[in-house]
Design a protein around this motif. Structure first.
Motif, PDB file in Angstrom:
ATOM      1  N   UNK A 290     -13.784   0.137 -14.660  1.00  0.00           N
ATOM      2  CA  UNK A 290     -14.343  -0.123 -13.341  1.00  0.00           C
ATOM      3  C   UNK A 290     -14.118   1.099 -12.463  1.00  0.00           C
TER       4      UNK A 290
ATOM      5  N   UNK B  15      -9.896  -2.814 -17.473  1.00  0.00           N
ATOM      6  CA  UNK B  15     -10.206  -1.837 -16.436  1.00  0.00           C
ATOM      7  C   UNK B  15      -9.800  -0.423 -16.813  1.00  0.00           C
TER       8      UNK B  15
ATOM      9  N   UNK C 113      -9.110  -5.500  -7.834  1.00  0.00           N
ATOM     10  CA  UNK C 113      -9.829  -5.387  -9.082  1.00  0.00           C
ATOM     11  C   UNK C 113      -9.039  -5.987 -10.242  1.00  0.00           C
TER      12      UNK C 113
ATOM     13  N   UNK D 253     -16.143   2.686   8.831  1.00  0.00           N
ATOM     14  CA  UNK D 253     -15.033   3.063   7.954  1.00  0.00           C
ATOM     15  C   UNK D 253     -15.010   4.554   7.683  1.00  0.00           C
TER      16      UNK D 253
ATOM     17  N   UNK E 172     -14.938   5.576  -2.284  1.00  0.00           N
ATOM     18  CA  UNK E 172     -16.106   6.343  -1.940  1.00  0.00           C
ATOM     19  C   UNK E 172     -15.917   7.607  -1.117  1.00  0.00           C
TER      20      UNK E 172
ATOM     21  N   UNK F  86      -6.716   3.714   4.592  1.00  0.00           N
ATOM     22  CA  UNK F  86      -7.293   3.822   3.255  1.00  0.00           C
ATOM     23  C   UNK F  86      -8.662   4.477   3.264  1.00  0.00           C
ATOM     24  N   UNK F  87      -9.273   4.581   4.459  1.00  0.00           N
ATOM     25  CA  UNK F  87     -10.631   5.112   4.498  1.00  0.00           C
ATOM     26  C   UNK F  87     -11.611   4.073   3.992  1.00  0.00           C
ATOM     27  N   UNK F  88     -12.661   4.548   3.378  1.00  0.00           N
ATOM     28  CA  UNK F  88     -13.739   3.668   2.974  1.00  0.00           C
ATOM     29  C   UNK F  88     -13.412   2.970   1.648  1.00  0.00           C
ATOM     30  N   UNK F  89     -13.435   1.657   1.676  1.00  0.00           N
ATOM     31  CA  UNK F  89     -13.202   0.879   0.467  1.00  0.00           C
ATOM     32  C   UNK F  89     -14.490   0.165   0.107  1.00  0.00           C
TER      33      UNK F  89
ATOM     34  N   UNK G 230     -11.091   1.632  -6.773  1.00  0.00           N
ATOM     35  CA  UNK G 230     -11.438   0.918  -5.563  1.00  0.00           C
ATOM     36  C   UNK G 230     -11.497   1.768  -4.295  1.00  0.00           C
ATOM     37  N   UNK G 231     -10.390   2.368  -3.847  1.00  0.00           N
ATOM     38  CA  UNK G 231     -10.531   3.106  -2.591  1.00  0.00           C
ATOM     39  C   UNK G 231     -11.262   4.405  -2.881  1.00  0.00           C
TER      40      UNK G 231
END
Lengths: 179, 353
Positions: free
Chosen positions: B27, A165, A40, B350, B33, A78-81, B30-31
């Motif tokens: 924003x 950001x 990002x 994931x 959800x 990291x799991x879900x990105x 990112x990691x």
């Protein structure tokens, strides 16, 4: 957790301007340059470096964004990105592509970014610009342009904050408790 | 907007522009959800707005992958996707297969007719066998409503319902929503008309859940014999059978009245066996009353979209000129189907990791 300011907004600004100058000098101008910000925080950084170069060189450098979520090999940790679309501004074949990211650490994001980039074409040369290099590489990856080297312990966390950001510019080192 | 995305017609860019104009302030992390809670995708009735948004955004990114000269990424390397189809299908099965392959998964296709099912193997035994050979994700179509729920109870793999009887077809509803959003930006407040055999349509049922959850005003229209009782009877938790629950929508039996000011007209396939079973008097009468024609479509909003889940009976539920007209997005639905199924495979694989 103890938080230490490593770069002030003014330090961040100066580092970005310096990286811009180094890129132009190293590539003998802006010909065939393309900037790719890594999502990002690489994206606003790439924009700012390009804006700075536009100021002193008067040249607009094509600017793209690269999402590396589909290429990571450390996703299991990291799991879900969340995945976002990448945006490639021009045909990158034969171009000098500068990847831009906020923090360089293990090098795994950059490896993923290299894979992602190469799936769009075969650049003539790929360079790497980062605002902060905190060490602890796990892969043979070396940045071409560094805003600041920050020696860290693996337990520390380095956070790059940008106006776009996070509301304001700063680089902070967060040391793990008990260290 | 990616330089690689084809700019075909006004719509595709719509969504990308909306995404870009998102507030520049902060924003999302990112990691992120924690949004996604599903191990299986069985229907949309238990999807939150945030989960549907996540699928839409992920599918948008997958669409960019599809537009590349070589659409192939290594994301699901080492993941095994098995499609298990007890019913015939072209687009759903092939788009799941393609979605898996583009993401680098190993994909195995099993048609029940050529498997041990024809020797009398039970559904649960088949599912256990596929789990034993290493299935991570099981994509399943079955003619009985609820079959994927049974499968999901007996396996550690993720189960995606690719259509079960009259009940649900969640990936189709998600691709419909994705197609609508790519043109209209947002489904909120839009009038969506679903025309035809609502009772026997799993596509319609899943769409009712997905569209109402995303804030669309949904109207269903068809002959009274083809409108499900659940629509007028007890709704929500009160329905006797869990599979009969439906969200509240407008009900209309006059197509000319229903189509007025619609932003989206979704036609459904008329299955000929319904006619033989006496639910409609004749095909000709059905065509007269419920065919989406250019004349009728003119009463909808000027740029109303025409959708159809396929396969299309041209000249029955929809006239030839409308099916191939400028307002038809039927072909794009198929293309978007691959992106949606890539998104589902990605999110499920994931979430388990």
């Amino acid at each position: 957790m103890p938080e230490k300011l490593i770069m002030s907004p003014e330090d961040v600004r100066r580092a970005i301007v310096r990286i811009g100058h180094e890129i132009v000098e190293n590539n003998r101008g802006c010909k065939d340059l393309v900037f790719m910000g890594i999502e990002t925080r690489g994206v606003p950084l790439a924009k700012r470096i390009a804006a700075s170069i536009a100021d002193f060189e008067g040249e607009e450098i094509p600017l793209g964004t690269l999402d590396i979520g589909l290429y990571r090999d450390d996703l299991d940790d990291m799991g879900l990105v969340q995945i976002k679309p990448s945006d490639i501004p021009t045909n990158i074949a034969g171009k000098r592509v500068v990847l831009v990211d906020d923090v360089l650490y293990t090098g795994r994001s950059i490896r993923a970014a290299l894979d992602a980039l190469i799936s769009y074409g075969r650049p003539g040369r790929i360079q790497l610009a980062v605002l902060v290099d905190r060490g602890h590489r796990e892969l043979p990856i070396r940045p071409d342009y560094v805003g600041k080297n920050i020696p860290t312990s693996r337990q520390d966390d380095v956070q790059v904050r940008l106006t776009e950001t996070d509301g304001s510019d700063a680089v902070v080192l967060i040391t793990a408790e008990g260290e | 907007m990616s330089a690689h995305l084809p700019e075909n017609r006004q719509g595709l860019s719509g969504m990308a522009i909306a995404a870009r104009e998102a507030p520049a302030a902060v924003l999302p992390p990112r990691p992120a959800p924690d949004i996604w809670r599903h191990q299986h995708v069985l229907d949309l009735d238990d999807f939150t707005v945030e989960e549907i948004e996540l699928v839409m955004e992920t599918a948008g990114a997958m669409k960019e992958v599809l537009a590349r000269p070589v659409p192939r990424v290594p994301t699901l390397r080492g993941t095994t996707v098995i499609t298990l189809f007890y019913e015939a299908s072209t687009r759903t099965r092939s788009s799941f297969e393609l979605a898996g392959k583009i993401l680098g998964a190993d994909v195995i296709n099993i048609a029940a007719s050529s498997s041990s099912v024809s020797k009398g193997e039970s559904l649960v035994d088949t599912v256990l066998t596929l789990q034993a050979v290493g299935a991570d994700i099981l994509v399943m179509r079955h003619s009985r409503s609820g079959a994927p729920y049974l499968a999901a109870r007996h396996t550690r793999a993720s189960v995606i319902n690719a259509g079960d009887g009259w009940h649900a077809h969640p990936s189709q509803a998600l691709l419909d929503l994705f197609t609508i959003r790519s043109y209209l930006g947002d489904a909120r407040g839009r009038k969506v008309l679903i025309v035809g055999d609502i009772t026997h349509s799993r596509v319609a049922r899943s769409n009712l859940w997905g569209l109402t959850r995303m804030g669309a005003h949904v109207t269903v229209c068809g002959p009274p014999t083809l409108l499900p009782v659940g629509l007028e009877g007890p709704q929500g938790a009160e329905a006797a059978n869990e599979l009969d629950r439906l969200p509240p929508v407008e009900i209309e039996t006059d197509l000319d009245r229903a189509i007025k000011d619609a932003d989206v007209v979704m036609t459904l396939r008329l299955q000929f066996e319904r006619m033989q079973s006496g639910l409609i008097p004749s095909i000709r009468e059905y065509c007269n009353l419920y065919q989406v024609t250019a004349k009728r479509l003119a009463k909808a909003r000027p740029h109303a979209l025409v959708l159809h889940p396929g396969p299309v009976n041209e000249g029955v539920e929809i006239s030839l000129d409308v099916a191939h007209g400028t307002q038809s997005v039927i072909e794009e639905q198929v293309a978007n189907g691959v992106a949606i199924r890539m998104a589902l495979l990605y999110l499920l694989s994931r979430a388990k990791a």
